[in-house]
Scaffold this motif. Sequence first.
Motif, short mmCIF file in Angstrom:
data_model
loop_
_atom_site.label_atom_id
_atom_site.label_comp_id
_atom_site.label_asym_id
_atom_site.label_seq_id
_atom_site.Cartn_x
_atom_site.Cartn_y
_atom_site.Cartn_z
N LYS A 51 0.83 -1.21 0.00
CA LYS A 51 0.00 0.00 0.00
C LYS A 51 0.86 1.25 0.00
CE LYS A 51 -2.43 -1.63 3.49
NZ LYS A 51 -3.20 -1.34 4.70
N GLY A 98 1.19 -1.84 16.96
CA GLY A 98 1.78 -0.55 16.66
C GLY A 98 0.86 0.31 15.83
N GLY A 99 -0.16 -0.31 15.26
CA GLY A 99 -0.99 0.42 14.32
C GLY A 99 -0.21 0.62 13.04
N GLY A 100 -0.83 1.24 12.07
CA GLY A 100 -0.13 1.49 10.83
C GLY A 100 -1.07 1.42 9.67
N HIS A 101 -0.52 1.70 8.51
CA HIS A 101 -1.38 1.66 7.34
C HIS A 101 -0.75 0.81 6.29
CE1 HIS A 101 -3.04 5.71 8.77
NE2 HIS A 101 -3.73 4.72 9.24
N PRO A 110 -4.54 1.65 -0.49
CA PRO A 110 -3.62 2.69 -0.02
C PRO A 110 -4.35 3.99 0.29
CG PRO A 110 -2.96 1.85 -2.18
CD PRO A 110 -4.28 1.25 -1.87
N TYR A 150 -9.42 1.75 11.04
CA TYR A 150 -8.31 1.32 11.89
C TYR A 150 -8.70 1.40 13.37
CZ TYR A 150 -5.30 0.95 7.88
OH TYR A 150 -4.75 0.55 6.69
N THR A 177 -1.19 5.93 19.74
CA THR A 177 -0.13 5.60 18.80
C THR A 177 -0.64 5.69 17.37
OG1 THR A 177 0.78 4.13 20.45
CG2 THR A 177 1.62 3.89 18.22
N GLN A 178 -1.83 5.15 17.16
CA GLN A 178 -2.44 5.22 15.84
C GLN A 178 -2.65 6.68 15.42
OE1 GLN A 178 -3.16 2.71 13.71
NE2 GLN A 178 -3.87 4.20 12.21
N ILE A 213 0.44 8.18 14.07
CA ILE A 213 0.63 7.75 12.68
C ILE A 213 -0.27 8.55 11.75
CG2 ILE A 213 0.30 5.83 11.11
CD1 ILE A 213 1.15 4.01 13.41
N ASP A 247 0.33 10.89 8.50
CA ASP A 247 -0.30 10.59 7.22
C ASP A 247 -1.07 11.75 6.62
OD1 ASP A 247 0.68 8.10 6.98
OD2 ASP A 247 -1.05 7.08 7.84
#
Lengths: 251, 230, 301
Positions: A180, A248-251, B69, B114, B163-164, B167, B171
Amino acid sequence: MSYHWNWKIFWALTPEGTGTYLHTLLVGLMWTLATALSAWILALVIGSVLGVIRTTPRKWAARLANGYVELFRNIPLLVQMFLWYFVFPEFLPKAMGDAIKQMPPPWASFVPAVLCLGTFTAARVAEQVRAGIQALPRGQQMAGTALGLTLPQTYRFVLLPVAFRIILPPLTSEFLNIIKNSSVALTIGVVELTAAARAMQEFGFQVFEAFTAATIIYVVVNVGVVFAMRWLEKRVAVPGFIGPAVQGGGH
Amino acid sequence: MFGPFDFGVILRNLPYLLKVGMTFTLTLTALAIVLGVFFGTLLAMMRLSSIKALSLLATGYINLMRSVPLVLVIFWFYFLVPYIGAWIIGASRPVQVGAFLSSVITFSMFEAAYYAEIMRAGIQSVARGQVWAGYALGLNYWQTMARVVLPQAFRNMLPILLTQTIIMFQDTSLVYVLSITDFLGAASKVAERDGRFVEMYVFAALVYFVICVAGSYLVKRLQRRIAIVR
Amino acid sequence: MRKLELPLLLAALALVAAPVLAQDTGTLKKIKDTGTITIGYREASIPFSYLDENQKPIGYAMDICYKVVDAVKAKLNMPNLKVALNPVTPSTRIPLMANGTIDLECGSTTNNAERKKQVDFGMTYFVIKYRYVAKKSAHMDTIADLKGQTVVSTAGTTDIKALNELNSADKMGMNILAANDHPAAFLMVETGRAKAFLMDDILLYGLVANSKDPADFHISSASLGLEPYSLMLRMDDPEFKKVVDDAMTKLYKSGEIEKIYGKWFLSKIPPRGIVLDFPISDSLKKVFANPTDSPDPKVYE
């Protein structure tokens, strides 16, 4: 003013006259996969080394590795992309910088994109590897020492084989992330899948058809990777071990 | 080729970078957290619901968002939201949605997927007996959720939610692809206008880094505090 | 538990079943209802539509647009009409026009037959030629000089399309790069990532004049054809188009356009006070005398 759908657009020829729009999208997919896979290899190598260093008794080395992880995790991916593409060549000796900049396309964009995604993801892989090793019972390392193995040997033959198996699920999601994230490379000119969809929108004017197709392709790739990794996980599973939950989360 | 590092260009443009760029980034982040957590919690509740249709709908949405994405999602929403708006209020023409509102909707809806997964884990971490206790006290579903389950779920999940959020803060820089002036957008406009991209991009990286490190440090402290209380 | 979740289900259903009603659609009605007209501007289309030192959009096209806005105010009898500004790029301008985010695009947009199927245009206000810029040291001037070179253009423009067509029709073997916007493309030539940047000539003059060393660059004398620029509007909206066309025609006939033209092409312009020194071309003189919205390049030759 409502939207006019035209699904036949995929079979229309692009202005280049070299193929259909569908072909453009598939070439884009190829670049997405090429970018993601090359960066993944880089991320695995750097990430594993860093992850291991962070669990060794060498304090200064562990601190250095921690610094790397902090640095790469706390700067947005897009900014890192710009740093690699615009800033990095300016800090090299002029001849070398120029050589990098004048690589024929798509390499002049592809190489920085891979370096950027690879080093970025390495920080996340390092975090998983460290967690995987630390999730193992301490007795494992002691057993290694008791058998007369050196520290590197203990890692090579005892700790890492198990650690890597139990962190397979989080690594899978990192791999999905890198696919992604490769779309960010469009900002420096890599014509990957999202960029191909955008180009299709610009010349074919059918925005939503283009984005629908790209979305479907991403979902299919995603599902494919998940199934492949489940199969791999089952094959290499170590009975009695459950992966550590590094959230950790993330995309 | 670009001469020595010029701190002046950063100082001269600092008011613009902070007032216009950083304000946009921070407002967007703040609104997206609030809305994202709200919709994320709803999605998590739907996903855990005993009504199959709701659960499937939520699962489908979450999985879709998580496999695409963010860049593509940003394009999707910027172009699509006006049509959805028209459809919801029943207007025959697309509703005008500006760049800022569109970004807020994009990030709220994307992050909701998320946050939903984090909240789901949080809700599931609350012992089943607590729900039964709620019902035994005569509370209905919404009351049990609002007074018993969700407060505990939030508390358990707070560090991960934060934490998210860090991020997500990073983003938001991706709105660059729409030429919107967030912090990075502002930096890149100055960089392109004055040809000073080394200075601007290094400075941008530094600012993001400092904010995110400070944020992670606070999260870590909070985590320790919560851990002691429990 | 089942019964209690009903409200959630109903809420979801209400979303799905939202009724779609038909009503009047024109842009004028939209402007009237919302009390706002939204202008799409460009960030670096010098001197048509670009940001000044205070990051406010200004330029030749912006001035014309504000004249059109005045006409809209008069037509709707709304002196306090609000003007909202929304940035666009070549890639986003057409979808944003179609989805109602912007009502009028004031940039450097080519009017051609293909785009006319998606959007509409007001009267032509400029005529450009496709040329390319390269470093002087590269000694490039003809179209043939592009053979085998790395050439950049801006994504979403007619220029990159022309470049692609040239590449496949004449087997030029060029490596074609797409940049996000004009400054990024120009930067690629400046930093040596690309040999040449093919773009509308007037934009190239603007970029070169504003660069650090204008003497380093050369703009080709050879060109790949010409194109008219115009304000972009939504399709199938004759009412709004008439307001725009009438306002522009009035501007041309009254001679006021020459003052605006002089301000941007013959005098010092922000941010650096450079002078483009680009007199009105013969094709444009013809347009000002007989306003047209034709997308056909032949009309302007």
